[in-house]
Design an enzyme around this catalytic site. Structure first.
Site, short mmCIF file in Angstrom:
data_model
loop_
_atom_site.label_atom_id
_atom_site.label_comp_id
_atom_site.label_asym_id
_atom_site.label_seq_id
_atom_site.Cartn_x
_atom_site.Cartn_y
_atom_site.Cartn_z
N LYS A 45 0.83 -1.21 0.00
CA LYS A 45 0.00 0.00 0.00
C LYS A 45 0.86 1.26 0.00
CE LYS A 45 -2.20 -1.23 3.82
NZ LYS A 45 -3.12 -1.16 4.97
N LYS A 47 2.92 2.14 2.34
CA LYS A 47 2.96 2.65 3.71
C LYS A 47 4.08 1.95 4.46
CE LYS A 47 -0.92 3.07 6.15
NZ LYS A 47 -2.24 2.73 6.74
#
Length: 153
Positions: A45, A47
């Site tokens: 993602k 992240k």
């Protein structure tokens, strides 16, 4: 029959907003299952959590309102988890409003209000404003403190 509730999240830099969300979710049923995003899923993602998965899962799992912690490996696992754990309610913060309506064929879907003025995203923005070397040192300090706690137990 038990009313099982499930939610998903990274739960990095655990704060009072996380706690209040989990408390509200727990009040919707008899059991609360929390899926914590793995480091690998976060990477997919784009992240990167400050606290590694194992620490985040341990923090969430230590709460008396949480009955079970499972790893979140992908976006696609939610429907299978709902079936596997006999889920009655899928709940998540209202910043995701509408994004999981497709799960309504499996269970009730609720979007709960966020705690005002509290956000992991804001905390991450502050962390990014720090020198990248400082962020790495924070991770190292966390690892040392974690090891000290484990040695103490």
């Amino acid at each position: 029959m038990a009313r099982n509730v499930i939610t998903y999240g990274t739960f990095d830099m655990f704060h009072v907003g996380h706690l209040r969300l989990l408390q509200r979710l727990r009040n919707l049923g008899d059991r609360l299952i929390v899926a914590v995003s793995t480091d690998e899923f976060n990477a997919a993602k784009n992240k990167k959590a400050i606290i590694p998965y194992e620490g985040r899962a341990e923090i969430v799992g230590s709460l008396k309102i949480v009955d079970q912690v499972i790893p979140e490996h992908s976006w696609d696992q939610k429907a299978a988890d709902i079936k596997k754990y006999d889920i009655s309610v899928f709940g998540i913060g209202d910043d995701w409003s509408g994004k999981f309506d497709h799960l309504k064929v499996h269970c009730e879907v609720v979007y709960l209000p966020r705690t005002p003025d509290v956000s992991s995203s804001a905390l991450r923005r502050m962390a990014r404003a720090l020198d990248p070397e400082m962020i790495e040192r924070l991770r190292e300090v966390h690892a040392v403190l974690d090891q000290m706690v484990r040695n103490f137990e």
